[in-house]
Design a protein around this motif. Structure first.
Motif, PDB file in Angstrom:
ATOM      1  N   LYS A   9     -10.503   0.230  -1.469  1.00 33.40           N
ATOM      2  CA  LYS A   9      -9.704  -0.815  -2.091  1.00 33.40           C
ATOM      3  C   LYS A   9      -8.458  -1.132  -1.266  1.00 33.40           C
ATOM      4  O   LYS A   9      -8.098  -2.295  -1.065  1.00 33.40           O
ATOM      5  CB  LYS A   9      -9.302  -0.388  -3.501  1.00 33.40           C
ATOM      6  N   ALA A  10      -7.809  -0.064  -0.766  1.00 34.99           N
ATOM      7  CA  ALA A  10      -6.585  -0.259   0.018  1.00 34.99           C
ATOM      8  C   ALA A  10      -6.873  -0.987   1.326  1.00 34.99           C
ATOM      9  O   ALA A  10      -6.163  -1.920   1.705  1.00 34.99           O
ATOM     10  CB  ALA A  10      -5.925   1.089   0.289  1.00 34.99           C
ATOM     11  N   LEU A  11      -7.912  -0.562   2.028  1.00 33.45           N
ATOM     12  CA  LEU A  11      -8.236  -1.180   3.312  1.00 33.45           C
ATOM     13  C   LEU A  11      -8.787  -2.587   3.136  1.00 33.45           C
ATOM     14  O   LEU A  11      -8.611  -3.442   4.002  1.00 33.45           O
ATOM     15  CB  LEU A  11      -9.239  -0.305   4.077  1.00 33.45           C
ATOM     16  N   ASN A  12      -9.473  -2.822   2.004  1.00 31.73           N
ATOM     17  CA  ASN A  12     -10.057  -4.145   1.768  1.00 31.73           C
ATOM     18  C   ASN A  12      -8.975  -5.211   1.642  1.00 31.73           C
ATOM     19  O   ASN A  12      -9.189  -6.376   1.994  1.00 31.73           O
ATOM     20  CB  ASN A  12     -10.913  -4.118   0.505  1.00 31.73           C
ATOM     21  N   THR A  13      -7.784  -4.817   1.160  1.00 33.93           N
ATOM     22  CA  THR A  13      -6.697  -5.783   1.035  1.00 33.93           C
ATOM     23  C   THR A  13      -6.155  -6.214   2.404  1.00 33.93           C
ATOM     24  O   THR A  13      -5.445  -7.211   2.495  1.00 33.93           O
ATOM     25  CB  THR A  13      -5.533  -5.186   0.210  1.00 33.93           C
ATOM     26  N   CYS A  14      -6.487  -5.440   3.446  1.00 37.76           N
ATOM     27  CA  CYS A  14      -5.969  -5.736   4.788  1.00 37.76           C
ATOM     28  C   CYS A  14      -6.961  -6.493   5.669  1.00 37.76           C
ATOM     29  O   CYS A  14      -6.576  -6.989   6.731  1.00 37.76           O
ATOM     30  CB  CYS A  14      -5.591  -4.434   5.508  1.00 37.76           C
ATOM     31  N   THR A  15      -8.227  -6.560   5.254  1.00 36.48           N
ATOM     32  CA  THR A  15      -9.258  -7.098   6.153  1.00 36.48           C
ATOM     33  C   THR A  15      -9.017  -8.555   6.524  1.00 36.48           C
ATOM     34  O   THR A  15      -9.218  -8.948   7.673  1.00 36.48           O
ATOM     35  CB  THR A  15     -10.657  -6.955   5.520  1.00 36.48           C
ATOM     36  N   SER A  49       3.006  -1.124  11.562  1.00 37.56           N
ATOM     37  CA  SER A  49       2.689  -1.319  10.143  1.00 37.56           C
ATOM     38  C   SER A  49       1.327  -0.741   9.804  1.00 37.56           C
ATOM     39  O   SER A  49       1.172  -0.017   8.804  1.00 37.56           O
ATOM     40  CB  SER A  49       2.722  -2.811   9.786  1.00 37.56           C
ATOM     41  N   TYR A  50       0.336  -1.025  10.643  1.00 39.69           N
ATOM     42  CA  TYR A  50      -1.015  -0.562  10.347  1.00 39.69           C
ATOM     43  C   TYR A  50      -1.198   0.925  10.619  1.00 39.69           C
ATOM     44  O   TYR A  50      -2.043   1.573  10.003  1.00 39.69           O
ATOM     45  CB  TYR A  50      -2.044  -1.409  11.086  1.00 39.69           C
ATOM     46  N   PHE A  51      -0.398   1.475  11.517  1.00 32.16           N
ATOM     47  CA  PHE A  51      -0.407   2.927  11.699  1.00 32.16           C
ATOM     48  C   PHE A  51       0.090   3.615  10.430  1.00 32.16           C
ATOM     49  O   PHE A  51      -0.512   4.599   9.957  1.00 32.16           O
ATOM     50  CB  PHE A  51       0.468   3.316  12.897  1.00 32.16           C
ATOM     51  N   LEU A  52       1.184   3.098   9.855  1.00 33.53           N
ATOM     52  CA  LEU A  52       1.728   3.671   8.624  1.00 33.53           C
ATOM     53  C   LEU A  52       0.779   3.452   7.448  1.00 33.53           C
ATOM     54  O   LEU A  52       0.643   4.319   6.581  1.00 33.53           O
ATOM     55  CB  LEU A  52       3.097   3.057   8.321  1.00 33.53           C
ATOM     56  N   ILE A  53       0.125   2.275   7.418  1.00 30.95           N
ATOM     57  CA  ILE A  53      -0.855   2.002   6.357  1.00 30.95           C
ATOM     58  C   ILE A  53      -2.021   2.985   6.452  1.00 30.95           C
ATOM     59  O   ILE A  53      -2.441   3.574   5.443  1.00 30.95           O
ATOM     60  CB  ILE A  53      -1.359   0.550   6.451  1.00 30.95           C
ATOM     61  N   LEU A  54      -2.550   3.171   7.664  1.00 36.41           N
ATOM     62  CA  LEU A  54      -3.679   4.078   7.859  1.00 36.41           C
ATOM     63  C   LEU A  54      -3.303   5.506   7.479  1.00 36.41           C
ATOM     64  O   LEU A  54      -4.088   6.219   6.844  1.00 36.41           O
ATOM     65  CB  LEU A  54      -4.145   4.014   9.319  1.00 36.41           C
ATOM     66  N   ARG A  55      -2.101   5.916   7.855  1.00 33.94           N
ATOM     67  CA  ARG A  55      -1.645   7.270   7.518  1.00 33.94           C
ATOM     68  C   ARG A  55      -1.553   7.445   6.005  1.00 33.94           C
ATOM     69  O   ARG A  55      -1.953   8.491   5.451  1.00 33.94           O
ATOM     70  CB  ARG A  55      -0.285   7.537   8.151  1.00 33.94           C
ATOM     71  N   ALA A  56      -1.050   6.407   5.317  1.00 35.84           N
ATOM     72  CA  ALA A  56      -0.942   6.489   3.855  1.00 35.84           C
ATOM     73  C   ALA A  56      -2.313   6.509   3.198  1.00 35.84           C
ATOM     74  O   ALA A  56      -2.542   7.241   2.225  1.00 35.84           O
ATOM     75  CB  ALA A  56      -0.117   5.310   3.337  1.00 35.84           C
ATOM     76  N   VAL A  57      -3.244   5.708   3.711  1.00 35.44           N
ATOM     77  CA  VAL A  57      -4.584   5.634   3.135  1.00 35.44           C
ATOM     78  C   VAL A  57      -5.321   6.961   3.305  1.00 35.44           C
ATOM     79  O   VAL A  57      -6.031   7.424   2.401  1.00 35.44           O
ATOM     80  CB  VAL A  57      -5.379   4.480   3.776  1.00 35.44           C
ATOM     81  N   LEU A  58      -5.160   7.591   4.473  1.00 36.37           N
ATOM     82  CA  LEU A  58      -5.846   8.860   4.726  1.00 36.37           C
ATOM     83  C   LEU A  58      -5.350   9.982   3.821  1.00 36.37           C
ATOM     84  O   LEU A  58      -6.044  10.986   3.632  1.00 36.37           O
ATOM     85  CB  LEU A  58      -5.670   9.262   6.195  1.00 36.37           C
ATOM     86  N   ILE A 100       0.814  -1.215   0.000  1.00 40.21           N
ATOM     87  CA  ILE A 100       0.000   0.000   0.000  1.00 40.21           C
ATOM     88  C   ILE A 100       0.850   1.269   0.000  1.00 40.21           C
ATOM     89  O   ILE A 100       0.547   2.236  -0.707  1.00 40.21           O
ATOM     90  CB  ILE A 100      -0.951  -0.010   1.218  1.00 40.21           C
ATOM     91  N   CYS A 101       1.923   1.259   0.784  1.00 38.89           N
ATOM     92  CA  CYS A 101       2.725   2.480   0.954  1.00 38.89           C
ATOM     93  C   CYS A 101       3.850   2.609  -0.073  1.00 38.89           C
ATOM     94  O   CYS A 101       4.332   3.716  -0.317  1.00 38.89           O
ATOM     95  CB  CYS A 101       3.315   2.528   2.361  1.00 38.89           C
ATOM     96  N   ASN A 102       4.285   1.508  -0.645  1.00 41.83           N
ATOM     97  CA  ASN A 102       5.383   1.562  -1.609  1.00 41.83           C
ATOM     98  C   ASN A 102       5.154   0.535  -2.716  1.00 41.83           C
ATOM     99  O   ASN A 102       5.992  -0.352  -2.950  1.00 41.83           O
ATOM    100  CB  ASN A 102       6.708   1.281  -0.900  1.00 41.83           C
TER     101      ASN A 102
END
Length: 312
Positions: A238-244, A219-228, A128-130
């Motif tokens: 789409k991004a969050l759905n890949t993590c569910t 990891s999920y803090f960085l993912i959430l920051r990138a998604v926001l 997601i981030c890179n």
């Protein structure tokens, strides 16, 4: 059948009593055990077969899922066959070496599963981030190296406890009121200084699991920051759905574990048979549900599984 003639005083064996007080219901209790084990084997073996056969699934996410499937099979196989032997045939005798081997493999599988879940969190972070460097960061060589390191880590973490137990004499009754060789119950029938065992158990929980959970949280803090930072609502979803799927599996693994630890430390008022049920649910249910969750939540894997089933 000669095992039935062995007594609890036999110096080379322990007696696993199953679920004390519910011996008359052992046959009925065995049914969910058998069902969980069958679904665990079918689901995880299917994942291994489909990912192994489909070249398009030879990606880090699915290879990590195969590692998770192997740990699930190991965990359930360490527990269910012996439990069914107790429930169906009263095969309550287990050798001391067999008991310590079970403790070792369960510890190994637990540590490896925690490592794999941590790696899955990192996989989602990179995806997601890179995303442009995903293929160059998570190469097959690095995944193989990670698998070897997690195996070595698991062995180093799992071996000290049974090795320590093997050096201590047994002074209590050789009866374990459980379906498995629960380390806490084995420790209670050992003589000698158990300070190392207590410190090691506490240290493992705080450092190993605590470290893995902290890295997952990061990891999920960085993912959430990138998604926001993404403006598109569709891209958010789409991004969050890949993590569910990973989040579901992660919560299923760590939440019951922490709850079970709290019961062992502070749950003296909880009935023994309830504790045994909870311990088995904690181990067996995730091994059965993990492949189902990933099969439902991951479209590419779900489609390949459908094709595989249709060909049958």
């Amino acid at each position: 059948m000669a095992a039935f003639n062995l007594s609890p005083s036999d110096t080379s064996t322990f007696i696993l009593r199953g679920i004390p007080g519910m011996e008359d219901s052992h046959v009925w209790i065995s049914l969910p055990y058998a069902i969980c084990y069958i679904f665990c084997l079918l689901g995880n073996v299917s994942v291994l077969f489909v990912v192994g056969k489909e070249q398009t699934l030879h990606q880090p996410m699915y290879l990590l899922l195969c590692m998770l499937a192997l740990t699930d099979i190991t965990t359930s196989t360490c527990i269910v066959p012996k439990a069914l032997g107790i429930f169906w045939f009263n095969l309550e005798v287990i050798t001391v070496s067999g008991c310590l081997t079970q403790i070792t493999f369960l510890g190994l599988a637990f540590v490896m599963q925690s490592s794999i879940l941590m790696a899955m969190g990192f996989d989602r972070y990179v995806a997601i981030c890179n995303p442009l460097r995903y293929a160059t960061i998570l190469t097959h060589t690095r995944l193989a190296t990670f698998g070897l390191i997690s195996l070595i880590r698991g062995i180093l973490c799992a071996l000290p406890m049974p090795l320590m137990m093997s050096q201590l004499p047994i002074c209590g009754k050789r009866i374990i009121a459980h379906t498995i060789c629960e380390p806490i119950l084995v420790a209670k029938i050992l003589c000698g200084d158990l300070t190392f065992y207590r410190l090691y158990s506490l240290g493992m929980t705080l450092t190993l699991v605590g470290l893995d959970m902290m890295l997952l949280a990061l990891s999920y803090f960085l993912i959430l920051r990138a998604v926001l930072r993404i403006s598109s609502q569709k891209a958010h979803h789409k991004a969050l759905n890949t993590c569910t799927a990973h989040i579901s599996v992660m919560l299923m693994f760590y939440t019951p574990y922490l709850f079970f630890i709290m019961i062992n430390w502070f749950g003296g008022s909880i009935a023994p048979h309830v504790q045994i049920f909870l311990a088995n649910v904690y181990v067996l249910v995730p091994t059965m549900l993990n492949p189902i969750i990933y099969g439902v939540k991951t479209k590419k894997l779900r489609d390949k599984m459908k094709k595989f089933i249709c060909r049958m």
